[in-house]
Design a protein around this motif. Structure first.
Motif, short mmCIF file in Angstrom:
data_model
loop_
_atom_site.label_atom_id
_atom_site.label_comp_id
_atom_site.label_asym_id
_atom_site.label_seq_id
_atom_site.Cartn_x
_atom_site.Cartn_y
_atom_site.Cartn_z
N ILE A 101 0.87 -1.17 0.00
CA ILE A 101 0.00 0.00 0.00
C ILE A 101 0.91 1.22 0.00
O ILE A 101 1.52 1.56 1.01
CB ILE A 101 -0.94 0.01 1.21
N LEU A 102 1.04 1.86 -1.16
CA LEU A 102 1.90 3.03 -1.28
C LEU A 102 1.12 4.25 -0.82
O LEU A 102 0.18 4.71 -1.48
CB LEU A 102 2.38 3.20 -2.72
N ASN A 103 1.50 4.75 0.35
CA ASN A 103 0.74 5.80 1.02
C ASN A 103 1.51 7.11 0.96
O ASN A 103 2.62 7.21 1.47
CB ASN A 103 0.48 5.40 2.48
N THR A 104 0.91 8.13 0.35
CA THR A 104 1.56 9.44 0.23
C THR A 104 1.10 10.40 1.33
O THR A 104 1.05 11.61 1.12
CB THR A 104 1.28 10.04 -1.16
N GLU A 132 2.09 -1.51 4.46
CA GLU A 132 2.13 -0.10 4.08
C GLU A 132 3.57 0.32 3.79
O GLU A 132 4.47 0.10 4.60
CB GLU A 132 1.57 0.76 5.22
N LEU A 133 3.77 0.94 2.62
CA LEU A 133 5.08 1.46 2.23
C LEU A 133 4.93 2.95 1.98
O LEU A 133 4.37 3.36 0.96
CB LEU A 133 5.59 0.76 0.97
N PRO A 134 5.40 3.79 2.90
CA PRO A 134 5.26 5.24 2.71
C PRO A 134 6.04 5.72 1.49
O PRO A 134 7.14 5.21 1.18
CB PRO A 134 5.84 5.82 4.00
N LYS A 184 -4.11 8.56 6.90
CA LYS A 184 -3.76 7.72 8.05
C LYS A 184 -4.88 6.74 8.36
O LYS A 184 -4.63 5.59 8.73
CB LYS A 184 -3.50 8.61 9.27
N GLN A 185 -6.11 7.21 8.23
CA GLN A 185 -7.26 6.33 8.46
C GLN A 185 -7.52 5.44 7.24
O GLN A 185 -7.80 4.25 7.38
CB GLN A 185 -8.50 7.15 8.78
#
Length: 581
Positions: A47-50, A81-83, A62-63
């Protein structure tokens, strides 16, 4: 449909073998509290989270990442999760466009280097969408895009505010002396009042809609307001769907064809898109392969036949993205286009179904927000591509958002070599300028900006604002915010900094912009241009080290999407899978 078996999962290369290296992978995963049951025989989903503390548009991520994880777990996957770099549009200087390709590199290499089988791409704010998608397209594993969604409507004294568009509008009123400091502060506190991207049809909404039209997001996902409970459910659905996509081996290459990109251009025109759509979609198409690549000429051809039907600011005069969602959203708009024969209904989507199948029950619930094709807000598409001796490789204008009397205009040039000098002059009460002038800003392109900042919506000089002027012709090699409006010619290619003809214009030269005939011309002879070119001196390099140096060595011009030359599909062979020793 043939489905993968667990031993065919990419992540199995890391976790399955009975050898010393895989022992290390498993033991370190167990160090974090995971167990064999978490990954064994299951797709591992990145999950690439920006998200970041300064990423205002993604403050709800975040949620949302937890809701994506919930969907992955429901479907029997293992979420990680991969920031990724956040690219907060308002805060990153000189421009997030400088770092779009850095995000694309990061996304590609995060996915390639880790033991993952599929990816959920969490983006929305302007450059995150193309950056994530460009990286995922180059990597090639199954991927689905989860859009951030627009924020709620702004409000001030009973007036509905649209971020960006109304900020520009009321700033001019303040410069004209019609709004005082106290009122301005009230607007400041009311124009952006929830998580989510700009709620006008700016670059964020444009690119989220384009991604849905490409078939890389769930149907209807792109227009859900960020804080609506439906957005939470959509995030979970993304998590569930990506697990199935891994088993189906449904990669972007198996989804995307030229038809998908033509659908995306059609939707872009119909939604009254941001001018930035051209740069990003061209870059994405070139990552997808030579058979998919689109050009400026494609955009111009589609603009001739696809009307603007989304009555959303800044092309529209009244509504915002929240209204668009309630009116039927992207599915409603695409259904209207489909019924008019303007979409390829056999194009594939991440659902595993065709576009036509996903639109069967779509409808429009307010035909003033999403107009019928017989009653568009603008008869041609949102963008036009102009060419001439001022822009041999093309430039872009958004005719649907500029004053009609400026669509065919000739006036004397007023030239600025950099943004600081322009900014200083704009507020000079003695500036020698009239409403007929053509203000030119140069050295603001991919190399010159650096990074092609959003300086292209040059402010109308204060002197003219106080006379009631609210629009005039402006030309630059910069971009402008997708929330902007006005007679702004952008993306002039080649840019001045590398010796494009924009570098040769002098104050007083007569400039003609003729949108109906797609022409931009400076009334200077070829002989005089040759003399000026011989006297032109290249400017010094912007960077001597670091990422900026790499950027300046490899960045391409606006007409080809501003990607790095070595990252396009046609550059060399494919990158091999990492060795695991």
């Amino acid at each position: 449909m043939t489905r993968k078996s667990p031993d065919q999962l990419r992540s199995a290369r890391w976790f399955a073998p009975d050898d010393f290296r895989s022992f290390g992978h498993r033991s370190r995963a167990m160090q974090m509290g995971y167990d064999h049951a978490d990954w064994q025989g299951k797709p591992v989903i990145a999950i690439l989270n920006t998200w970041s503390d300064i990423g205002n548009c993604h403050s709800h991520f975040k949620q949302r990442v937890e809701e994506v994880k919930r969907g992955v777990l429901q479907a029997g996957g293992f979420p990680l999760e991969l920031p990724a770099i956040s690219l907060a549009e308002n805060f990153v200087k000189p421009t997030t466009m400088l770092y779009r390709n850095l995000l694309a590199i990061e996304a590609e290499e995060l996915l390639r280097s880790h033991p993952v089988d599929g990816a959920v791409l969490m983006g929305g704010c302007d450059k995150t969408t193309p950056g994530l998608l460009m990286g995922a397209l180059s990597m090639g594993i199954p991927a689905i895009y989860m859009p951030a969604g627009p924020m709620l409507r702004g409000n001030w004294k009973g007036k509905t505010l649209g971020s960006g568009s109304d900020a520009f509008k009321y700033w001019d009123e303040r410069r004209a002396g019609n709004i005082d400091q106290a009122q301005w502060m009230e607007i400041e506190g009311g124009i952006a009042r929830s998580a989510g991207t700009c709620m006008v049809m700016g670059t964020a909404a444009t690119m989220m809609g384009i991604t849905e039209a490409l078939g890389l997001a769930l149907p209807g996902a792109s227009s859900i307001p960020a804080v609506d409970a439906n957005h939470q459910r959509m995030a979970t659905h993304c998590g569930r769907r990506i697990v199935d996509m891994v088993w189906e081996d449904l990669t972007p290459k198996k989804i995307l064809t030229r038809k998908n990109f033509e659908n995306a251009i059609t939707v872009a025109m119909a939604e009254g898109c941001s001018t930035n759509a051209i740069i990003h979609l061209v870059a994405m198409s070139r990552r997808a392969g030579e058979d998919c690549a689109v050009s400026l000429d494609d955009f111009d051809a589609f603009s001739r036949k696809v009307p603007v039907i989304a009555n959303i600011r800044p092309s529209g005069d009244k509504y915002l993205m929240e209204d668009f969602y309630y009116a039927g959203g992207m599915r409603g708009l695409m259904k209207t286009l489909a019924d008019g024969g303007l979409l390829h209904l056999d194009a594939m989507t991440v659902t595993g179904q065709t576009v036509g199948a996903t639109l069967e029950d779509a409808a429009v619930y307010n035909d003033d927000v999403i107009r019928p094709l017989s009653n568009p807000i603008y008869q041609e598409g949102a963008l036009a591509v102009l060419r001439g001796n001022l822009a041999p490789d093309g430039c872009v204008i958004k005719p649907s958002a500029c004053s009609p009397h400026l669509l065919n205009h000739t006036g004397p040039a007023l030239v600025f070599d950099d943004y600081p000098s322009l900014k200083k002059a704009i507020d000079d009460p003695d500036l020698d300028v009239t409403a007929d002038h053509v203000i030119i800003l140069r050295n603001a392109g991919p190399q010159g900006g650096p990074g092609m900042p959003e300086w292209g919506m040059v402010p109308v000089p204060t002197k003219l604002v106080k006379q009631g002027v609210r629009d005039m012709m402006r030309i630059s090699d910069a971009r402008m915010s997708g929330t902007s409006y006005g007679a702004c010619v952008l993306h002039v290619a080649p840019e001045a900094y590398v010796g494009g003809n924009l570098a040769l214009v002098k104050t007083g030269d007569l400039i003609t912009v003729d949108v109906p005939n797609r022409r931009i011309h400076m009334d200077v002879s070829d002989e005089e241009l040759a003399r000026r070119r011989a006297a032109w001196t290249p400017p010094p390099r912007r960077f001597e080290r670091g990422y900026g140096y790499m950027f300046s060595q490899h960045i391409q011009q606006a007409d080809t999407g501003c990607d790095f030359d070595y990252l396009e599909t046609g550059f060399g062979g494919p990158t091999a899978e990492p060795a695991i020793y």
